[in-house]
Scaffold this motif. Structure first.
Motif, PDB file in Angstrom:
ATOM      1  N   ALA A  54       0.921  -1.131   0.083  1.00 33.95           N
ATOM      2  CA  ALA A  54      -0.121   0.053  -0.065  1.00 33.95           C
ATOM      3  C   ALA A  54       0.996   1.520  -0.072  1.00 33.95           C
ATOM      4  N   ALA A  55       0.096   2.371  -0.408  1.00 28.71           N
ATOM      5  CA  ALA A  55       1.074   3.516  -0.360  1.00 28.71           C
ATOM      6  C   ALA A  55       0.138   4.788   0.620  1.00 28.71           C
ATOM      7  N   VAL A  56       0.589   5.573   1.301  1.00 31.53           N
ATOM      8  CA  VAL A  56       0.082   6.809   1.687  1.00 31.53           C
ATOM      9  C   VAL A  56       0.390   7.995   1.240  1.00 31.53           C
ATOM     10  N   SER A  57      -0.438   8.647   0.833  1.00 34.23           N
ATOM     11  CA  SER A  57      -0.044  10.186   0.731  1.00 34.23           C
ATOM     12  C   SER A  57      -0.674  11.177   1.272  1.00 34.23           C
ATOM     13  N   VAL A  58      -0.006  12.305   1.685  1.00 33.98           N
ATOM     14  CA  VAL A  58      -0.682  13.141   2.553  1.00 33.98           C
ATOM     15  C   VAL A  58      -0.441  14.524   1.979  1.00 33.98           C
ATOM     16  N   THR A  59      -1.570  15.304   1.776  1.00 35.61           N
ATOM     17  CA  THR A  59      -1.280  16.591   1.385  1.00 35.61           C
ATOM     18  C   THR A  59      -1.480  17.640   2.285  1.00 35.61           C
ATOM     19  N   THR A  60      -0.511  18.479   2.635  1.00 34.35           N
ATOM     20  CA  THR A  60      -0.433  19.279   3.814  1.00 34.35           C
ATOM     21  C   THR A  60      -0.667  21.117   3.484  1.00 34.35           C
ATOM     22  N   MET A  82       8.996  -0.607   4.976  1.00 34.37           N
ATOM     23  CA  MET A  82       8.263   0.700   4.719  1.00 34.37           C
ATOM     24  C   MET A  82       9.557   1.386   3.743  1.00 34.37           C
ATOM     25  N   TRP A  83       9.131   2.229   2.780  1.00 32.13           N
ATOM     26  CA  TRP A  83      10.098   3.011   2.070  1.00 32.13           C
ATOM     27  C   TRP A  83       9.574   4.239   2.087  1.00 32.13           C
ATOM     28  N   VAL A  94       0.227   2.401  13.748  1.00 33.05           N
ATOM     29  CA  VAL A  94       1.490   2.494  13.123  1.00 33.05           C
ATOM     30  C   VAL A  94       1.925   3.958  13.033  1.00 33.05           C
ATOM     31  N   THR A  95       3.154   4.336  13.190  1.00 26.54           N
ATOM     32  CA  THR A  95       3.625   5.639  13.019  1.00 26.54           C
ATOM     33  C   THR A  95       4.943   5.488  11.980  1.00 26.54           C
ATOM     34  N   ALA A  96       4.513   6.265  10.959  1.00 24.91           N
ATOM     35  CA  ALA A  96       5.664   6.582  10.047  1.00 24.91           C
ATOM     36  C   ALA A  96       6.364   7.836   9.933  1.00 24.91           C
ATOM     37  N   THR A  97       7.687   7.793  10.103  1.00 20.99           N
ATOM     38  CA  THR A  97       8.490   8.895  10.326  1.00 20.99           C
ATOM     39  C   THR A  97       9.283   9.427   9.070  1.00 20.99           C
ATOM     40  N   ALA A  98       9.510  10.630   8.657  1.00 19.35           N
ATOM     41  CA  ALA A  98      10.306  10.902   7.610  1.00 19.35           C
ATOM     42  C   ALA A  98      11.545  10.594   7.465  1.00 19.35           C
ATOM     43  N   ALA A  99      12.052  10.041   6.375  1.00 16.54           N
ATOM     44  CA  ALA A  99      13.392   9.970   6.140  1.00 16.54           C
ATOM     45  C   ALA A  99      14.271  11.283   6.180  1.00 16.54           C
ATOM     46  N   ASP A 100      15.587  10.951   6.488  1.00 19.96           N
ATOM     47  CA  ASP A 100      16.196  12.410   6.322  1.00 19.96           C
ATOM     48  C   ASP A 100      15.986  13.273   4.858  1.00 19.96           C
ATOM     49  N   TYR A 101      16.001  12.630   3.810  1.00 20.32           N
ATOM     50  CA  TYR A 101      15.882  13.298   2.495  1.00 20.32           C
ATOM     51  C   TYR A 101      14.441  13.785   2.160  1.00 20.32           C
ATOM     52  N   ASN A 102      13.351  13.707   3.050  1.00 22.31           N
ATOM     53  CA  ASN A 102      12.223  14.101   2.702  1.00 22.31           C
ATOM     54  C   ASN A 102      11.589  14.664   3.961  1.00 22.31           C
ATOM     55  N   ARG A 103      12.401  15.237   4.788  1.00 24.76           N
ATOM     56  CA  ARG A 103      11.802  15.708   5.946  1.00 24.76           C
ATOM     57  C   ARG A 103      10.825  16.952   5.791  1.00 24.76           C
ATOM     58  N   THR A 112       4.505  11.178   0.354  1.00 26.09           N
ATOM     59  CA  THR A 112       4.004   9.777  -0.210  1.00 26.09           C
ATOM     60  C   THR A 112       5.082   8.912   0.502  1.00 26.09           C
ATOM     61  N   PHE A 113       4.599   7.556   0.862  1.00 25.48           N
ATOM     62  CA  PHE A 113       5.530   6.567   1.388  1.00 25.48           C
ATOM     63  C   PHE A 113       4.997   5.364   1.042  1.00 25.48           C
ATOM     64  N   GLY A 114       5.620   4.310   1.002  1.00 29.78           N
ATOM     65  CA  GLY A 114       4.925   2.834   0.696  1.00 29.78           C
ATOM     66  C   GLY A 114       5.451   1.663   1.690  1.00 29.78           C
ATOM     67  N   PHE A 115       4.506   0.694   1.725  1.00 29.29           N
ATOM     68  CA  PHE A 115       4.982  -0.292   2.587  1.00 29.29           C
ATOM     69  C   PHE A 115       4.347  -1.537   2.294  1.00 29.29           C
TER      70      PHE A 115
END
Length: 137
Positions: A54-60, A82-83, A94-103, A112-115
């Motif tokens: 699945a993928a989750v996309s969040v528009t802020t 998760m990527w 579940v909690t997904a936390t930003a990667a260094d490159y997409n904070r 967007t991230f997937g798992f």
């Protein structure tokens, strides 16, 4: 098992890259916009007898220096991999936390991230999405 995809979208690339993508606003926000100024899209990319992607996309609406997106799985699903984010899971939450490159995410952009995850008795889409602890639509 009675599951249907939330979106007719064919799904994400197995390992998408570049996840903070500006999007054009679709118009004025609704009168009852959520407090956090964000919307979530959950896309089930594929499912097999004991797992799914699945993928989750969040528009802020707000610019972010960092982010955490959390949700609740109703059927005991477990995230394995998760990527474009790291993850923790406490029971069904579940909690997904930003990667260094997409904070950093600009205002009006979509992250967007997937798992990959497992399921057993059901795979109902998740609910109670939050961005940095605040409710999302």
């Amino acid at each position: 098992r009675g599951l249907r995809a939330v979106s007719a979208d064919p799904g994400p690339d197995p390992e998408p890259q570049g996840t903070a993508t500006p999007t054009a606003p679709a118009g004025a926000p609704p009168a009852a916009a959520p407090v956090a100024g964000c919307t979530v899209r959950y896309d089930l990319a594929g499912q097999w007898p004991d797992g799914f992607q699945a993928a989750v996309s969040v528009t802020t609406a707000d610019a972010l220096d960092s982010w955490q997106v959390a949700w609740t799985f109703p059927d005991g699903q477990r995230v394995d991999r998760m990527w474009d984010a790291s993850h923790t899971q406490d029971g069904s939450r579940v909690t997904a936390t930003a990667a260094d490159y997409n904070r950093s995410v600009p205002a009006g952009a979509t992250l967007t991230f997937g798992f990959l995850a497992t399921w057993h008795d059901g795979n109902t889409p998740p609910h109670d999405f939050t961005l940095n602890g605040r409710d999302c639509a």
